[in-house]
Design an enzyme around this catalytic site. Structure first.
Site, PDB file in Angstrom:
ATOM      1  N   GLU A  60      13.445   3.881  -0.154  1.00 20.05           N
ATOM      2  CA  GLU A  60      13.108   2.558  -0.667  1.00 20.05           C
ATOM      3  C   GLU A  60      12.589   2.708  -2.089  1.00 20.05           C
ATOM      4  O   GLU A  60      12.459   3.829  -2.600  1.00 20.05           O
ATOM      5  CB  GLU A  60      12.075   1.871   0.239  1.00 20.05           C
ATOM      6  CG  GLU A  60      10.739   2.606   0.332  1.00 20.05           C
ATOM      7  CD  GLU A  60       9.830   2.058   1.437  1.00 20.05           C
ATOM      8  OE1 GLU A  60      10.344   1.582   2.465  1.00 20.05           O
ATOM      9  OE2 GLU A  60       8.608   2.124   1.260  1.00 20.05           O
TER      10      GLU A  60
ATOM     11  N   HIS B  37       4.602  -1.657   1.712  1.00 26.74           N
ATOM     12  CA  HIS B  37       4.124  -0.274   1.664  1.00 26.74           C
ATOM     13  C   HIS B  37       3.417  -0.018   0.334  1.00 26.74           C
ATOM     14  O   HIS B  37       3.891  -0.455  -0.715  1.00 26.74           O
ATOM     15  CB  HIS B  37       5.295   0.710   1.771  1.00 26.74           C
ATOM     16  CG  HIS B  37       5.918   0.758   3.130  1.00 26.74           C
ATOM     17  ND1 HIS B  37       7.224   1.111   3.322  1.00 26.74           N
ATOM     18  CD2 HIS B  37       5.397   0.516   4.355  1.00 26.74           C
ATOM     19  CE1 HIS B  37       7.496   1.080   4.624  1.00 26.74           C
ATOM     20  NE2 HIS B  37       6.399   0.713   5.269  1.00 26.74           N
TER      21      HIS B  37
END
Lengths: 289, 382
Positions: free
Chosen positions: A209, A247
Site C-alpha cells: 500500500e 494505517h
C-alpha cells in the site's frame, strides 16, 4: 513446510487476560496452535481455560520453553512488552497492538538489529500456516492448506485476496501480516526471503500500500534473489498526499510513497501487479497454470 | 498531525530555538495591536498548511501598525490553494544575511532520525536535493545514542555553513533534535534558518509534524488537534473515533480495514467515479461502529451514493447487516446505498438486506460490481 508459525510453535501470550487477548488466544488454541503460557503481571498462578498465567515472559519461558510470543498489550505498555519478550530470548515476537509511537519503534528496531531474533508487526494481524498453526487475529475459515505464500501490510485485504484465490481452489503455505505501521520488525524482503527458502511455497502474493519504499525495495530483492514468482497488489491510488489512510504507515510524503510509483517500480522489475483483488487472484491462477 | 507555523514557533521557543518575537492575530485589529506591541517593521503571515504562501500573497511586510491592519484585512479570508486563511502570525521583521535549511525527519526507510542541513535555504528543498545534491548534507543518527556534537560539526562543514554562523547553526541543530525527540515529531523543518545581520541564527519558519500515535504521552499537543482540523466531517469522525479522510468526489465509502477501504477507493475510480472519502470502520466492525460511520458519511452533503464494503472475518456479516438496518432506521437515509458483503456469514447478511432493507439499499456480489453500481447511482443522482 511453511514459515514463521507451525507445529513447532510454542506460544506465550502477553496480555492474555485482557478481553481481546483472551478471545484470540482461545481461538488460536482451538485451531491447533500449541499455546503454552500467558503473561499478565500480578496474575501468576491463574489460568485461562487451562493455559497457565505467569508474571513475566522470562518465568513463562523457563517453565514452558515458549519460543514465540504474541503481544496484546495496549500501546502505552506495548513497547515494554516487546523489549520484555526480546530480553526473555523469544525467537519470534508477534505484536498485534496498534498505536505504538513511531519513536519507540525506531529504538526497538535498532535494538532488534543486535540479535537474530525476529519481530512481526506491530499493528499486524499475525501469521497463519493453514492446517498447522495460527498466531494472531486472522479469521481462520478463509484459509486452506496449499502452496501460495502471502505477505501483506493490510489485514482485511489479505483475507479478501486469500478467499478469492481459495475460491479458485488454491490454498496457502503461510499468510503473513507484516503490519501497517511506518516501522515494523519484519519487512517484505525479510518474509520474501523466507518464502524463497521454503520448498513448499510455489508463488508469493505481496500486498502493499502507499507510504514508504518497502515495495520498491522488495521489487529489487525479487529481481535479484527470487526464483519463486511473486504477484503484487498495491492499494491507495486515490490517496491524497499528506493524509494518513487508516494505517499509521499509509501516507504519501511529498512525492514519495505513491501507489503509482510502487506499481511502476514493481512492473519495471518484472513483477506483475493486479489492479484489484480479483485480478490478483486471476494472475495467481494464470502464473501457477 | 501537522502543526501551523505559529504553533511550531511557540514550541521551538520552548526548546530554546531562536524565533522572531511574534503574536497570533485573528482580526485586523489584533494584527494592529500585535504590530504595536512588537514595534518596528513586522511581517504579516497567513497561517495555512500549504506551500507557496508568499507567492500567493499570504506574506506581507508592514512598516507601521496601520499597514499591518491593512495587510491583515487583505490576507484574512484569502483562499490559498483551497485553504482559507483564518489566522495570522505577526512577527518582527528580520534582517537576513543568508538563508539556510535545517531539518530533522523520521526516515522510515532507514528507520532512524535523519538530520539535514544546507546552505541553500529558503527554496524548495526537494528541488535542491535533485539539482544540487552535494549542497544538502544528510546524516542518520542512531536513535539509541542520539545527536552528538560531532554529528553537528560534520553537517556544518559539509553543508558549507559560513564561519560566523557555525556556532549558532550547531546550537540550532542540537535544539531541533531535542525538539524532535521531546515532541515525538516525525518532522522538524526550518526553512529558512537565517543568519542575521547581527550574526544570530534564527528559525524564520517552522514546519512540525507530530506522530499521532504518540499523542497519548503529550496531552498539550493532543489539545492542538482540534485547531488543525477544519473539515466538519473530519472533526466529527475524530470525536467519534472513526478513521476518516475527506476527498473531493461524490461516492461515499466505508469498509472494515484500512487496506480494503483504500482498495475500494481505487475500484470506484477504476469504475469511472470519484470517492468522497476514506472511512475505516475498523477491522472488528460491529453494529455500533457501522452506525457511527454512517452518521459521519451521511452528514456530508456532497455524497450522492454510498458503497459499503465489508469482509467478514471474526466480525460476522449478518451482524453488520443488522447494524446497518438499525442505523438506517434511526438516521432515515434516502440516498442510494450499495452493500457488498463477503466472508463470514456473508450469505446470511445479504439475505437480511434483501428481505428487510428499504428500497434505496441494494446488494452487489463483488467489490467491482458494487463500485460500478455506486458510481452509476451517484451519476444518476447528480
Amino acid at each position: 513446510m511453511s514459515i514463521l508459525v507451525d507445529e513447532n510453535t510454542k506460544l506465550v501470550v502477553q496480555g492474555v487476560t485482557g478481553r481481546e487477548g483472551q478471545f484470540h488466544t482461545l481461538r488460536n488454541k482451538a485451531y491447533g496452535t500449541n499455546v503454552v503460557a500467558g503473561v499478565t503481571p500480578g496474575k501468576a498462578g491463574q489460568d485461562v481455560e487451562g493455559i497457565p498465567v505467569f508474571n513475566t515472559v522470562r518465568d513463562a519461558v523457563e517453565a514452558t520453553g515458549a519460543n514465540t510470543s504474541m503481544i496484546f498489550v495496549p500501546p502505552r505498555f506495548a513497547t515494554d512488552a516487546i523489549y520484555e519478550s526480546l530480553d526473555a530470548g523469544i525467537d519470534l515476537t508477534i505484536a498485534i497492538t496498534e498505536g505504538i509511537p513511531a519513536h519507540d519503534m525506531m529504538r526497538v528496531y535498532t535494538h532488534l538489529g543486535r540479535s537474530d531474533q525476529r519481530l512481526l508487526g506491530p499493528n499486524c494481524p499475525g501469521a497463519i500456516s493453514p492446517g498447522k498453526a495460527t498466531v494472531g487475529i486472522m479469521p481462520t475459515d478463509v484459509f486452506t492448506p496449499g502452496r501460495v505464500g502471502i505477505v501483506s501490510r493490510s489485514g482485511t485485504l489479505t483475507y479478501q485476496i486469500s478467499k478469492e484465490i481459495g475460491d479458485m481452489g488454491i490454498g496457502q503455505s503461510t499468510v503473513v501480516g507484516i503490519g501497517g505501521d511506518p516501522i515494523v520488525g519484519s519487512s517484505f524482503i525479510d518474509v520474501l526471503g523466507m518464502f524463497e527458502a521454503d520448498p513448499d511455497t510455489d508463488l508469493v502474493v505481496m500486498v502493499g500500500e502507499i507510504g514508504g519504499d518497502e515495495e520498491e525495495r522488495a521489487g529489487e530483492f525479487i529481481a535479484a534473489n527470487m526464483t519463486t514468482p511473486v504477484v503484487g497488489y498495491i492499494a491507495g491510488f486515490q490517496a491524497p498526499p499528506g493524509k494518513q489512510m487508516g494505517h499509521a504507515g499509509a501516507i504519501i510524503t511529498g512525492s514519495s510513497g505513491t501507489a503509482q510509483g510502487k506499481k511502476d517500480a514493481l512492473e519495471a522489475l518484472g513483477v506483475r501487479v493486479g489492479t484489484n483483488p480479483t485480478e490478483v487472484a486471476e494472475i495467481v491462477v494464470e502464473t501457477l497454470a | 498531525m501537522d502543526l501551523f507555523e505559529y504553533q511550531g514557533k511557540q514550541l521551538f521557543a520552548e526548546y530554546g530555538l531562536a524565533v522572531p518575537s511574534g503574536e497570533v492575530a485573528d482580526t485586523p485589529e489584533q494584527a494592529k495591536a500585535a504590530a504595536e506591541a512588537i514595534g518596528g517593521t513586522v511581517v504579516v503571515k497567513a497561517q495555512v498548511q500549504v506551500g507557496g504562501r508568499g507567492k500567493a500573497g499570504g506574506i506581507k511586510l508592514a512598516a507601521t501598525a496601520d499597514e499591518a491592519f491593512t495587510e491583515a484585512d487583505a490576507i484574512l479570508g484569502m483562499d490559498i490553494k483551497g485553504h482559507t486563511v483564518k489566522r495570522l502570525w505577526i512577527e518582527a521583521a528580520s534582517d537576513i544575511k543568508k538563508e539556510y535549511y535545517a531539518s530533522v525527519t523520521f526516515d522510515r526507510s532507514a528507520k532512524k532520525p535523519l538530520v539535514m542541513l544546507s546552505a541553500m535555504g529558503g527554496m524548495d528543498i526537494e528541488a535542491v536535493a535533485e539539482e544540487h545534491p552535494e549542497a544538502l548534507a544528510r546524516l542518520h543518527v542512531d536513535p539509541l545514542i542520539g545527536f552528538q556534537p560531532h554529528h553537528g560539526r560534520w553537517l556544518i562543514y559539509h553543508a558549507g555553513i559560513d564561519e560566523p554562523a557555525q556556532k549558532g547553526v550547531l546550537d540550532a541543530l542540537t535544539k531541533a533534535y531535542e525538539a524532535f525527540i521531546g515532541l515525538e515529531a516525525t518532522l522538524i523543518e526550518i526553512n529558512p534558518l537565517i543568519w542575521t545581520a547581527d550574526d544570530r541564527v534564527v528559525a524564520l519558519d517552522a514546519k512540525v509534524s507530530i506522530d499521532n500515535n504518540a499523542l497519548f504521552r503529550h496531552p498539550d499537543l493532543a489539545a492542538l488537534k482540534e485547531s488543525v482540523t477544519d473539515d466538519e466531517q473530519e472533526r466529527m469522525a475524530h470525536e467519534r473515533g472513526v478513521t476518516y479522510v475527506k476527498l473531493d468526489g461524490d461516492v461515499g465509502i466505508m469498509g472494515n480495514g484500512a487496506g480494503i477501504v483504500m482498495s475500494s477507493l481505487d475500484v470506484v475510480a477504476l469504475a469511472g467515479g470519484k470517492p468522497a472519502n476514506f472511512l475505516d470502520a475498523g477491522g472488528g466492525s460491529n453494529a455500533e461502529a457501522v452506525a457511527t460511520a454512517l452518521e459521519v458519511l451521511l452528514s456530508d452533503p456532497k455524497v450522492k451514493s454510498l458503497m459499503i464494503n465489508i469482509f467478514g472475518g471474526i466480525t460476522r456479516c449478518d451482524e453488520v447487516a443488522e447494524g446497518l438496518l438499525t442505523a438506517l432506521d434511526t438516521l432515515g437515509a434516502t440516498l442510494p446505498i450499495v452493500v457488498r458483503l463477503d466472508g463470514t456469514a456473508a450469505e446470511a447478511g445479504r439475505a437480511i438486506i434483501a428481505e428487510r432493507a428499504p428500497a434505496n439499499v441494494v446488494v452487489e456480489p463483488t467489490m467491482l460490481s458494487a463500485a460500478q453500481r455506486a458510481v452509476e447511482l451517484a451519476k444518476e443522482a447528480s
